[in-house]
Scaffold this motif. Structure first.
Motif, PDB file in Angstrom:
ATOM      1  N   UNK A 201     -33.475 -16.549 -21.051  1.00  0.00           N
ATOM      2  CA  UNK A 201     -33.323 -16.168 -19.649  1.00  0.00           C
ATOM      3  C   UNK A 201     -34.359 -16.919 -18.837  1.00  0.00           C
ATOM      4  N   UNK A 202     -33.952 -17.321 -17.662  1.00  0.00           N
ATOM      5  CA  UNK A 202     -34.817 -18.068 -16.759  1.00  0.00           C
ATOM      6  C   UNK A 202     -34.551 -17.591 -15.346  1.00  0.00           C
ATOM      7  N   UNK A 203     -35.563 -17.048 -14.695  1.00  0.00           N
ATOM      8  CA  UNK A 203     -35.424 -16.554 -13.332  1.00  0.00           C
ATOM      9  C   UNK A 203     -34.275 -15.551 -13.194  1.00  0.00           C
ATOM     10  N   UNK A 204     -34.105 -14.715 -14.233  1.00  0.00           N
ATOM     11  CA  UNK A 204     -33.088 -13.677 -14.198  1.00  0.00           C
ATOM     12  C   UNK A 204     -31.684 -14.133 -14.534  1.00  0.00           C
ATOM     13  N   UNK A 205     -31.525 -15.365 -14.995  1.00  0.00           N
ATOM     14  CA  UNK A 205     -30.204 -15.897 -15.337  1.00  0.00           C
ATOM     15  C   UNK A 205     -30.212 -16.363 -16.792  1.00  0.00           C
ATOM     16  N   UNK A 206     -29.063 -16.239 -17.471  1.00  0.00           N
ATOM     17  CA  UNK A 206     -28.991 -16.751 -18.834  1.00  0.00           C
ATOM     18  C   UNK A 206     -29.203 -18.264 -18.848  1.00  0.00           C
ATOM     19  N   UNK A 207     -29.891 -18.722 -19.880  1.00  0.00           N
ATOM     20  CA  UNK A 207     -30.001 -20.162 -20.070  1.00  0.00           C
ATOM     21  C   UNK A 207     -29.784 -20.470 -21.540  1.00  0.00           C
ATOM     22  N   UNK A 208     -29.640 -21.748 -21.822  1.00  0.00           N
ATOM     23  CA  UNK A 208     -29.358 -22.192 -23.179  1.00  0.00           C
ATOM     24  C   UNK A 208     -30.417 -23.203 -23.552  1.00  0.00           C
ATOM     25  N   UNK A 209     -31.014 -22.939 -24.711  1.00  0.00           N
ATOM     26  CA  UNK A 209     -32.173 -23.710 -25.140  1.00  0.00           C
ATOM     27  C   UNK A 209     -31.949 -24.264 -26.541  1.00  0.00           C
ATOM     28  N   UNK A 210     -32.638 -25.328 -26.793  1.00  0.00           N
ATOM     29  CA  UNK A 210     -32.623 -25.958 -28.103  1.00  0.00           C
ATOM     30  C   UNK A 210     -33.932 -25.579 -28.811  1.00  0.00           C
ATOM     31  N   UNK A 211     -33.978 -25.782 -30.098  1.00  0.00           N
ATOM     32  CA  UNK A 211     -35.194 -25.530 -30.882  1.00  0.00           C
ATOM     33  C   UNK A 211     -36.435 -25.932 -30.084  1.00  0.00           C
ATOM     34  N   UNK A 212     -37.443 -25.104 -30.077  1.00  0.00           N
ATOM     35  CA  UNK A 212     -38.654 -25.370 -29.324  1.00  0.00           C
ATOM     36  C   UNK A 212     -38.612 -24.797 -27.915  1.00  0.00           C
ATOM     37  N   UNK A 213     -37.458 -24.279 -27.500  1.00  0.00           N
ATOM     38  CA  UNK A 213     -37.349 -23.605 -26.216  1.00  0.00           C
ATOM     39  C   UNK A 213     -36.990 -24.478 -25.026  1.00  0.00           C
ATOM     40  N   UNK A 214     -36.644 -25.738 -25.255  1.00  0.00           N
ATOM     41  CA  UNK A 214     -36.319 -26.632 -24.142  1.00  0.00           C
ATOM     42  C   UNK A 214     -34.934 -26.293 -23.578  1.00  0.00           C
ATOM     43  N   UNK A 215     -34.884 -25.994 -22.282  1.00  0.00           N
ATOM     44  CA  UNK A 215     -33.630 -25.630 -21.610  1.00  0.00           C
ATOM     45  C   UNK A 215     -32.772 -26.870 -21.389  1.00  0.00           C
ATOM     46  N   UNK A 216     -31.459 -26.739 -21.669  1.00  0.00           N
ATOM     47  CA  UNK A 216     -30.545 -27.828 -21.340  1.00  0.00           C
ATOM     48  C   UNK A 216     -29.428 -27.385 -20.400  1.00  0.00           C
ATOM     49  N   UNK A 217     -29.250 -26.074 -20.215  1.00  0.00           N
ATOM     50  CA  UNK A 217     -28.223 -25.568 -19.302  1.00  0.00           C
ATOM     51  C   UNK A 217     -28.581 -24.153 -18.869  1.00  0.00           C
ATOM     52  N   UNK A 218     -28.137 -23.786 -17.682  1.00  0.00           N
ATOM     53  CA  UNK A 218     -28.360 -22.457 -17.127  1.00  0.00           C
ATOM     54  C   UNK A 218     -27.043 -21.960 -16.544  1.00  0.00           C
ATOM     55  N   UNK A 219     -26.863 -20.653 -16.533  1.00  0.00           N
ATOM     56  CA  UNK A 219     -25.619 -20.054 -16.045  1.00  0.00           C
ATOM     57  C   UNK A 219     -25.919 -19.026 -14.962  1.00  0.00           C
TER      58      UNK A 219
END
Length: 105
Positions: A12-30
């Motif tokens: 979650x990022x700023x109250x929205x779901x996000x999608x992360x790869x190993x290590x926590x790096x975000x590549x997409x947010x919804x």
């Protein structure tokens, strides 16, 4: 769809779901209530998608957009094109060895 990529998890990022790869790096947010998402691309990748499908992809306003962050208008997005955009964003965020392993099958 985003969770189908190797070693991806939902956060979650700023109250929205996000999608992360190993290590926590975000590549997409919804943003489900607004029916749009965001993928993190390079500026060149962004330009290609925005040129090819301007009804589906719009650069994020400001500096984030100039660096490649791209809004996806989900109501206008085809599954095929969305999957391509997510794959590109995932490859950008994933460690090189993981990308190579996933390409080998």
């Amino acid at each position: 769809m985003a969770l189908g990529f190797p070693e991806t998890f939902e956060g979650a990022h700023m109250g929205h779901p996000d999608f992360r790869i190993r290590g926590g790096k975000i590549f997409a947010t919804l943003w489900p209530k607004e029916a749009w998402g965001m993928v993190i691309l390079t500026p060149d990748q962004q330009e290609g998608l925005v040129t090819t499908a301007p009804a589906m992809f719009v650069p994020v306003k400001g500096g984030w957009g100039r660096r490649g962050c791209t809004n996806v208008i989900l109501k206008k997005a085809s599954k095929r094109t969305l999957k391509i955009a997510l794959a590109v964003a995932w490859r950008n965020a994933a460690p090189r060895k993981l990308v190579e392993a996933s390409e080998r099958g």
